[in-house]
Design a protein around this motif. Structure first.
Motif, PDB file in Angstrom:
ATOM      1  N   ASN A 107       0.833  -1.209   0.000  1.00 22.92           N
ATOM      2  CA  ASN A 107       0.000   0.000   0.000  1.00 22.92           C
ATOM      3  C   ASN A 107       0.864   1.253   0.000  1.00 22.92           C
ATOM      4  OD1 ASN A 107      -2.574  -1.202   0.114  1.00 22.92           O
ATOM      5  ND2 ASN A 107      -2.328  -1.573   2.296  1.00 22.92           N
ATOM      6  N   ARG A 108       2.169   1.083   0.137  1.00 24.15           N
ATOM      7  CA  ARG A 108       3.093   2.192   0.313  1.00 24.15           C
ATOM      8  C   ARG A 108       3.717   2.630  -1.019  1.00 24.15           C
ATOM      9  NH1 ARG A 108       5.383   2.889   5.419  1.00 24.15           N
ATOM     10  NH2 ARG A 108       6.192   4.747   4.386  1.00 24.15           N
ATOM     11  N   ASP A 109       2.967   3.420  -1.796  1.00 28.68           N
ATOM     12  CA  ASP A 109       3.478   3.948  -3.063  1.00 28.68           C
ATOM     13  C   ASP A 109       4.733   4.791  -2.858  1.00 28.68           C
ATOM     14  OD1 ASP A 109       1.281   2.752  -4.188  1.00 28.68           O
ATOM     15  OD2 ASP A 109       0.237   4.624  -4.661  1.00 28.68           O
ATOM     16  N   ASP A 110       4.835   5.413  -1.695  1.00 24.18           N
ATOM     17  CA  ASP A 110       5.970   6.302  -1.424  1.00 24.18           C
ATOM     18  C   ASP A 110       7.287   5.532  -1.313  1.00 24.18           C
ATOM     19  OD1 ASP A 110       4.714   5.251   0.987  1.00 24.18           O
ATOM     20  OD2 ASP A 110       6.158   6.461   2.109  1.00 24.18           O
ATOM     21  N   MET A 111       7.228   4.203  -1.205  1.00 25.40           N
ATOM     22  CA  MET A 111       8.449   3.417  -1.030  1.00 25.40           C
ATOM     23  C   MET A 111       8.968   2.818  -2.341  1.00 25.40           C
ATOM     24  SD  MET A 111       7.553   1.519   2.536  1.00 25.40           S
ATOM     25  CE  MET A 111       9.176   1.475   3.284  1.00 25.40           C
ATOM     26  N   VAL A 112       8.293   3.114  -3.446  1.00 26.70           N
ATOM     27  CA  VAL A 112       8.667   2.494  -4.715  1.00 26.70           C
ATOM     28  C   VAL A 112      10.105   2.821  -5.123  1.00 26.70           C
ATOM     29  CG1 VAL A 112       8.001   4.136  -6.539  1.00 26.70           C
ATOM     30  CG2 VAL A 112       7.549   1.757  -6.834  1.00 26.70           C
ATOM     31  N   PHE A 113      10.521   4.061  -4.938  1.00 27.83           N
ATOM     32  CA  PHE A 113      11.869   4.435  -5.373  1.00 27.83           C
ATOM     33  C   PHE A 113      12.950   3.771  -4.522  1.00 27.83           C
ATOM     34  CE2 PHE A 113       9.257   7.880  -7.117  1.00 27.83           C
ATOM     35  CZ  PHE A 113       9.595   7.726  -8.452  1.00 27.83           C
ATOM     36  N   GLU A 114      12.685   3.625  -3.247  1.00 29.05           N
ATOM     37  CA  GLU A 114      13.635   2.916  -2.387  1.00 29.05           C
ATOM     38  C   GLU A 114      13.657   1.426  -2.739  1.00 29.05           C
ATOM     39  OE1 GLU A 114      14.540   2.122   2.348  1.00 29.05           O
ATOM     40  OE2 GLU A 114      12.980   3.561   1.783  1.00 29.05           O
ATOM     41  N   ALA A 115      12.497   0.872  -3.061  1.00 27.14           N
ATOM     42  CA  ALA A 115      12.388  -0.550  -3.387  1.00 27.14           C
ATOM     43  C   ALA A 115      13.102  -0.897  -4.694  1.00 27.14           C
ATOM     44  CB  ALA A 115      10.923  -0.954  -3.475  1.00 27.14           C
ATOM     45  N   ILE A 116      13.208   0.036  -5.606  1.00 25.89           N
ATOM     46  CA  ILE A 116      13.861  -0.216  -6.894  1.00 25.89           C
ATOM     47  C   ILE A 116      15.318  -0.625  -6.709  1.00 25.89           C
ATOM     48  CG2 ILE A 116      14.694   0.970  -8.979  1.00 25.89           C
ATOM     49  CD1 ILE A 116      11.936   2.346  -9.078  1.00 25.89           C
ATOM     50  N   HIS A 117      15.963  -0.191  -5.633  1.00 27.08           N
ATOM     51  CA  HIS A 117      17.360  -0.550  -5.372  1.00 27.08           C
ATOM     52  C   HIS A 117      17.557  -2.055  -5.241  1.00 27.08           C
ATOM     53  CE1 HIS A 117      18.660   3.571  -4.915  1.00 27.08           C
ATOM     54  NE2 HIS A 117      17.622   3.792  -4.108  1.00 27.08           N
ATOM     55  N   TYR A 118      16.483  -2.792  -4.968  1.00 24.79           N
ATOM     56  CA  TYR A 118      16.565  -4.238  -4.776  1.00 24.79           C
ATOM     57  C   TYR A 118      16.208  -5.016  -6.041  1.00 24.79           C
ATOM     58  CZ  TYR A 118      16.966  -2.475  -0.117  1.00 24.79           C
ATOM     59  OH  TYR A 118      17.389  -1.770   0.971  1.00 24.79           O
ATOM     60  N   HIS A 119      16.066  -4.309  -7.139  1.00 17.15           N
ATOM     61  CA  HIS A 119      15.812  -4.897  -8.460  1.00 17.15           C
ATOM     62  C   HIS A 119      14.616  -5.851  -8.476  1.00 17.15           C
ATOM     63  CE1 HIS A 119      19.640  -3.138  -9.541  1.00 17.15           C
ATOM     64  NE2 HIS A 119      20.178  -3.759  -8.500  1.00 17.15           N
ATOM     65  N   PRO A 120      13.453  -5.378  -8.011  1.00 20.40           N
ATOM     66  CA  PRO A 120      12.288  -6.268  -8.053  1.00 20.40           C
ATOM     67  C   PRO A 120      11.858  -6.520  -9.494  1.00 20.40           C
ATOM     68  CG  PRO A 120      11.592  -4.047  -7.508  1.00 20.40           C
ATOM     69  CD  PRO A 120      13.099  -4.038  -7.527  1.00 20.40           C
ATOM     70  N   PHE A 121      11.200  -7.631  -9.701  1.00 22.15           N
ATOM     71  CA  PHE A 121      10.669  -7.936 -11.022  1.00 22.15           C
ATOM     72  C   PHE A 121       9.492  -7.001 -11.343  1.00 22.15           C
ATOM     73  CE2 PHE A 121       7.962 -10.296 -13.977  1.00 22.15           C
ATOM     74  CZ  PHE A 121       8.876 -10.481 -15.004  1.00 22.15           C
ATOM     75  N   ARG A 122       8.662  -6.757 -10.347  1.00 20.31           N
ATOM     76  CA  ARG A 122       7.525  -5.839 -10.495  1.00 20.31           C
ATOM     77  C   ARG A 122       7.227  -5.186  -9.146  1.00 20.31           C
ATOM     78  NH1 ARG A 122       8.000  -6.804 -15.207  1.00 20.31           N
ATOM     79  NH2 ARG A 122       6.409  -7.097 -16.782  1.00 20.31           N
ATOM     80  N   PHE A 123       6.439  -4.123  -9.220  1.00 13.87           N
ATOM     81  CA  PHE A 123       5.936  -3.418  -8.043  1.00 13.87           C
ATOM     82  C   PHE A 123       4.436  -3.281  -8.243  1.00 13.87           C
ATOM     83  CE2 PHE A 123       4.814   0.167  -5.426  1.00 13.87           C
ATOM     84  CZ  PHE A 123       5.635   0.053  -4.317  1.00 13.87           C
ATOM     85  N   ILE A 124       3.644  -3.873  -7.345  1.00 20.70           N
ATOM     86  CA  ILE A 124       2.179  -3.857  -7.471  1.00 20.70           C
ATOM     87  C   ILE A 124       1.567  -3.165  -6.267  1.00 20.70           C
ATOM     88  CG2 ILE A 124       0.109  -5.309  -7.506  1.00 20.70           C
ATOM     89  CD1 ILE A 124       1.683  -7.384  -9.010  1.00 20.70           C
ATOM     90  N   ARG A 125       0.608  -2.306  -6.551  1.00 16.84           N
ATOM     91  CA  ARG A 125      -0.139  -1.649  -5.474  1.00 16.84           C
ATOM     92  C   ARG A 125      -1.260  -2.586  -5.028  1.00 16.84           C
ATOM     93  NH1 ARG A 125      -1.168   3.148  -9.473  1.00 16.84           N
ATOM     94  NH2 ARG A 125      -1.384   1.261 -10.693  1.00 16.84           N
ATOM     95  N   LYS A 126      -1.423  -2.730  -3.722  1.00 18.41           N
ATOM     96  CA  LYS A 126      -2.452  -3.653  -3.211  1.00 18.41           C
ATOM     97  C   LYS A 126      -3.836  -3.297  -3.722  1.00 18.41           C
ATOM     98  CE  LYS A 126      -0.314  -5.564   0.921  1.00 18.41           C
ATOM     99  NZ  LYS A 126      -0.329  -5.686   2.370  1.00 18.41           N
ATOM    100  N   GLU A 127      -4.126  -2.004  -3.810  1.00 18.95           N
ATOM    101  CA  GLU A 127      -5.463  -1.623  -4.273  1.00 18.95           C
ATOM    102  C   GLU A 127      -5.683  -1.959  -5.746  1.00 18.95           C
ATOM    103  OE1 GLU A 127      -3.001   2.215  -4.615  1.00 18.95           O
ATOM    104  OE2 GLU A 127      -3.261   0.655  -3.107  1.00 18.95           O
ATOM    105  N   LYS A 128      -4.612  -2.279  -6.480  1.00 14.93           N
ATOM    106  CA  LYS A 128      -4.707  -2.657  -7.899  1.00 14.93           C
ATOM    107  C   LYS A 128      -4.282  -4.104  -8.116  1.00 14.93           C
ATOM    108  CE  LYS A 128      -5.449   1.570  -9.601  1.00 14.93           C
ATOM    109  NZ  LYS A 128      -6.460   1.961 -10.534  1.00 14.93           N
TER     110      LYS A 128
END
Length: 193
Positions: free
Chosen positions: A92-113
């Motif tokens: 639910n934390r859209d604000d953390m997407v840029f920090e999460a990118i450092h870990y090379h995720p395959f995707r980033f999904i918002r819970k509401e979507k």
């Protein structure tokens, strides 16, 4: 014949979110007609106790914001080790997407979507997994050799034997006709010369 069974993990601190992600993932894999095995972890602490097995997962649906060990700590640990895990952050934390990118995720999904975005993410992950980890079983009956497609350099036929040459320099030899394997392997990029 070709084999593919996908190992999936779900990690979230909220039991209802885990159940929801499980239902959505089951729908996606059923639609893709892919056999899968799903393991659930309630929180990052629980997952970290099983980290060695998690490193062999194909897909990990991982919440970022959890008490104790959070999703980014898990992703950091996975990055430090040889792995093949396709991390899909679900949060639910859209604000953390840029920090999460450092870990090379395959995707980033918002819970509401989740319902809208998970299907595309899993389809893309399956395409990647298919290319990277598809296994071919050579031989018949009691004598079977399993080799990941990505490890096969080429097949060679001499007399009534086939030798499979791998990127590791191994050669697996068994009795058979190369014509039995030509059609199936052509579907994954091999050409008979």
């Amino acid at each position: 014949y070709l084999i593919m069974k996908v190992q999936v993990g779900i990690c979230d601190d909220n039991k209802k979110d885990i159940e929801w992600m499980e239902r959505e993932a089951q729908l996606c894999f059923a639609e893709a007609k892919v056999d899968f095995e799903l393991t659930k972890f309630q929180g990052g602490n629980m997952l970290m106790h099983e980290i060695d097995s998690v490193l062999n997962y194909d897909v990990l649906l991982l919440d970022i914001d959890m008490p104790g060990v959070d999703g980014m700590e898990v992703a950091e640990r996975i990055m430090q080790m040889p792995h093949r895990v396709n991390i899909i952050f679900v949060t639910n934390r859209d604000d953390m997407v840029f920090e999460a990118i450092h870990y090379h995720p395959f995707r980033f999904i918002r819970k509401e979507k989740l319902h809208d975005e998970l299907s595309e993410a899993i389809t893309s992950a399956l395409d990647k997994i298919y290319r990277e980890t598809l296994i071919y079983c050579f031989g018949t009956g009691a004598f079977t050799i399993k080799i990941p497609i990505c490890d096969i350099l080429y097949l060679e036929s001499q007399k009534h034997y086939i030798s499979v040459h791998t990127v590791q320099g191994e050669v697996k030899t068994f009795r058979g006709k190369i014509s039995e394997y030509t059609d199936i392997l052509s579907d994954v990029g091999f050409v008979r010369v």
